[in-house]
Design an enzyme around this catalytic site. Structure first.
Site, mmCIF file in Angstrom:
data_model
loop_
_atom_site.group_PDB
_atom_site.id
_atom_site.type_symbol
_atom_site.label_atom_id
_atom_site.label_comp_id
_atom_site.label_asym_id
_atom_site.label_seq_id
_atom_site.Cartn_x
_atom_site.Cartn_y
_atom_site.Cartn_z
ATOM 1 N N ARG A 263 -8.902 -7.740 10.341
ATOM 2 C CA ARG A 263 -8.787 -8.259 11.710
ATOM 3 C C ARG A 263 -8.950 -9.771 11.831
ATOM 4 O O ARG A 263 -8.292 -10.398 12.666
ATOM 5 C CB ARG A 263 -9.789 -7.525 12.613
ATOM 6 C CG ARG A 263 -9.337 -6.115 12.915
ATOM 7 C CD ARG A 263 -10.467 -5.271 13.451
ATOM 8 N NE ARG A 263 -11.485 -5.030 12.436
ATOM 9 C CZ ARG A 263 -12.574 -4.301 12.617
ATOM 10 N NH1 ARG A 263 -12.794 -3.754 13.793
ATOM 11 N NH2 ARG A 263 -13.436 -4.113 11.641
ATOM 12 N N TYR B 292 -6.047 10.234 4.030
ATOM 13 C CA TYR B 292 -4.636 10.390 3.653
ATOM 14 C C TYR B 292 -4.572 11.473 2.567
ATOM 15 O O TYR B 292 -5.594 11.970 2.103
ATOM 16 C CB TYR B 292 -4.054 9.042 3.194
ATOM 17 C CG TYR B 292 -3.632 8.197 4.383
ATOM 18 C CD1 TYR B 292 -4.580 7.744 5.301
ATOM 19 C CD2 TYR B 292 -2.295 7.895 4.634
ATOM 20 C CE1 TYR B 292 -4.204 7.008 6.421
ATOM 21 C CE2 TYR B 292 -1.910 7.161 5.750
ATOM 22 C CZ TYR B 292 -2.868 6.722 6.637
ATOM 23 O OH TYR B 292 -2.492 6.006 7.748
ATOM 24 N N GLN C 186 0.845 -1.189 0.000
ATOM 25 C CA GLN C 186 0.000 0.000 0.000
ATOM 26 C C GLN C 186 0.881 1.239 0.000
ATOM 27 O O GLN C 186 1.649 1.474 0.931
ATOM 28 C CB GLN C 186 -0.899 0.021 1.244
ATOM 29 C CG GLN C 186 -1.852 1.207 1.227
ATOM 30 C CD GLN C 186 -2.733 1.270 2.466
ATOM 31 O OE1 GLN C 186 -2.240 1.424 3.571
ATOM 32 N NE2 GLN C 186 -4.024 1.161 2.275
HETATM 33 C C1 LIG Z 1 -4.380 -2.857 13.169
HETATM 34 C C2 LIG Z 1 -4.957 -2.213 11.961
HETATM 35 C C3 LIG Z 1 -4.171 -1.372 11.177
HETATM 36 C C4 LIG Z 1 -4.695 -0.780 10.032
HETATM 37 N N1 LIG Z 1 -3.880 -0.030 9.224
HETATM 38 C C5 LIG Z 1 -4.330 0.373 8.019
HETATM 39 C C6 LIG Z 1 -3.458 0.948 7.070
HETATM 40 O O1 LIG Z 1 -2.254 1.093 7.294
HETATM 41 N N2 LIG Z 1 -3.978 1.331 5.868
HETATM 42 C C7 LIG Z 1 -5.304 1.163 5.571
HETATM 43 O O2 LIG Z 1 -5.733 1.519 4.483
HETATM 44 N N3 LIG Z 1 -6.155 0.613 6.446
HETATM 45 C C8 LIG Z 1 -5.696 0.192 7.638
HETATM 46 N N4 LIG Z 1 -6.539 -0.449 8.493
HETATM 47 C C9 LIG Z 1 -7.949 -0.668 8.096
HETATM 48 C C10 LIG Z 1 -8.102 -2.017 7.379
HETATM 49 O O3 LIG Z 1 -7.407 -2.070 6.166
HETATM 50 C C11 LIG Z 1 -9.578 -2.301 7.088
HETATM 51 O O4 LIG Z 1 -10.039 -1.258 6.258
HETATM 52 C C12 LIG Z 1 -10.431 -2.377 8.356
HETATM 53 O O5 LIG Z 1 -9.745 -3.049 9.378
HETATM 54 C C13 LIG Z 1 -11.750 -3.082 8.099
HETATM 55 O O6 LIG Z 1 -11.521 -4.419 7.734
HETATM 56 P P1 LIG Z 1 -11.745 -5.652 8.772
HETATM 57 O O7 LIG Z 1 -13.125 -5.491 9.326
HETATM 58 O O8 LIG Z 1 -11.578 -6.862 7.943
HETATM 59 O O9 LIG Z 1 -10.724 -5.531 9.848
HETATM 60 C C14 LIG Z 1 -6.042 -1.015 9.671
HETATM 61 C C15 LIG Z 1 -6.832 -1.851 10.468
HETATM 62 C C16 LIG Z 1 -6.305 -2.466 11.599
HETATM 63 C C17 LIG Z 1 -7.179 -3.369 12.396
#
Ligand SMILES: Cc1cc2nc3c(=O)[nH]c(=O)nc-3n(C[C@H](O)[C@H](O)[C@H](O)COP(=O)(O)O)c2cc1C
Length: 403
Positions: free
Chosen positions: A352, A176, A106
């Site tokens: 997650r 961002y 990314q």
């Molecule tokens: C620990 C953590 C770090 C994250 N860091 C980023 C990131 O660096 N860039 C990004 O676009 N989204 C980031 N996200 C968001 C995830 O990409 C995703 O959009 C969000 O967790 C929803 O997906 P999920 O329900 O499968 O966790 C992060 C999420 C978590 C839990």
């Protein structure tokens, strides 16, 4: 058909092509900042983290977040793309490939919420908009900055290919820098980059175009974008549909609809528990620690968790474009994944549930589990600021009292 039988035959586990890339199934690990890059360098821990995700059956894992410039970092332990990290990034992509997985990175720039201590000077932004997260104003970007950042995206994409990545993901969401241009909340410009939606799209679209020219016609470019900023008078789904079409026209291979603004509505993209105390104690800046403890629950808005919480808005993006769309956000079960495929999404991204269990994809495919036991306590988010991202429930036990 039983869920076990469906796991073997369903579209979720069928191979798919995107541009020149063949993926073994439809499940991509979402970009989740790992917090494993001390001084912006690749650590063995980072390599092991993604190797394990690939070994767990995920088709492609996304290294995140990687800034296109030193100035685009929100933390000192965030990676930024440069020649000196390429040998270690190559070790990382080799480790992923050895497990049969593909690797994406990314690429982004965090603009007005860059950390002054990490970058050494005032951050840049679309406009002089006060950043409550940093308690500071950015320097509005001039034409030269715009050209420079666009160039940094192109150069970083080329370096990603040199490092062996199979795809890149351009971060144009979550508040961002590219999202700061798209959003009327942060974009107050009076020139050709501000005002009308057409103008606000101009710079982010030119970045996607530039990256496409840099990587050639077939290399997969995913673009992560907002469907709502979660802020009054900011970007909403009607605008997002137009943005999605612009990214398609600019050469995106696939879109990843998301939501939320890191500096203002950070838990919108996650939903569920806000681990405010843990987040506070994992900060280095004493002002941020005190601020979060005293005002955290007012500053950090709560959003109730729901499986597939982006489905409605993602559907609207899906019907507006002719390129693959990835369903993200609360994909926690095989059932969710099948629903995404039935709705016409080509891929799902999972964050997650894979942090909780890097083997979950293999287990689902073997019919051993159908559902993640991640409880969205979001302590993985707090962990990434200190020891690196991990499921805290796996080591410290589940969160007893949700606060
Ligand atoms: C620990 C953590 C770090 C994250 N860091 C980023 C990131 O660096 N860039 C990004 O676009 N989204 C980031 N996200 C968001 C995830 O990409 C995703 O959009 C969000 O967790 C929803 O997906 P999920 O329900 O499968 O966790 C992060 C999420 C978590 C839990």
């Amino acid at each position: 058909m039983t869920q076990k039988a469906e796991a073997k035959t369903g579209k979720v586990f069928m191979p798919a092509k995107i541009g020149s890339l063949q993926l073994r199934n439809r499940i991509i690990r979402a970009g989740c900042f790992e917090g494993m890059c001390p001084e912006g360098c690749v650590s063995n821990e980072l390599i092991e983290h993604h190797r394990a995700v690939a070994a767990g059956g995920t088709a492609m894992t996304t290294v995140a977040y990687c800034s296109v410039a030193r100035d685009g970092r929100a933390y000192g332990h965030e990676l930024w793309m440069r020649q000196e990290v390429l040998p270690d990034l190559k070790r990382l992509t080799d480790a992923i490939h050895a497990e049969g997985g593909a690797a994406s990175v990314q690429l982004g720039h965090c603009g007005f919420f860059a950390s002054r201590s990490a970058i050494g000077h005032q951050p840049i932004g679309a406009s002089r908009k006060f950043c409550t997260y940093r308690m500071s104003f950015p320097r509005p970007m001039n034409e030269q900055d715009i050209v420079e950042v666009r160039e940094q995206f192109g150069q970083s994409a080329k370096m990603a290919i040199q490092a062996g990545f199979d795809a890149i993901e351009i971060h144009a969401g979550h508040g961002y820098l590219l999202s700061q241009f798209l959003s009327p909340y942060t974009n107050k410009r009076k020139d050709q980059y501000g005002g009308s939606l057409e103008n606000r799209i101009r710079f982010p679209k030119s970045v996607v175009q530039h990256v496409r020219e840099a990587v050639g016609p077939d290399f997969p470019i995913f673009v992560k974008m907002n469907t709502t900023d979660g802020i009054k008078n900011a970007l909403e789904i009607e605008d997002a549909v137009v943005v999605a079409k612009a990214f398609e026209e600019a050469g995106a291979s696939a879109l990843i609809p998301s939501c939320g603004f890191t500096a203002k509505t950070p838990f919108m993209m996650l939903r569920g528990n806000r681990p405010i105390k843990m987040m506070a104690f994992n900060q280095k800046n004493p002002l941020q620690i005190i601020g979060l403890i005293l005002f955290g629950s007012f500053l950090v808005q709560y959003y109730e968790y729901q499986d597939m919480f982006l489905l409605d808005r993602a559907r609207q993006i899906l019907s507006a474009v002719n390129i693959p769309v990835v369903l993200l956000g609360g994909i926690c079960s095989l059932d969710n994944m099948q629903t995404a495929m039935n709705e016409g999404f080509e891929f799902v991204q999972v964050g997650r549930a894979i942090i909780k269990d890097p083997d979950i994809v293999n287990k689902m495919q073997r019919g051993e589990v159908t559902q993640s036991d991640c409880d969205h306590c979001n302590r993985c988010v707090a962990a990434m600021d200190k020891d690196g991202v991990r499921c805290v429930c796996n080591t410290d036990g589940p969160l007893k009292k949700k606060k």
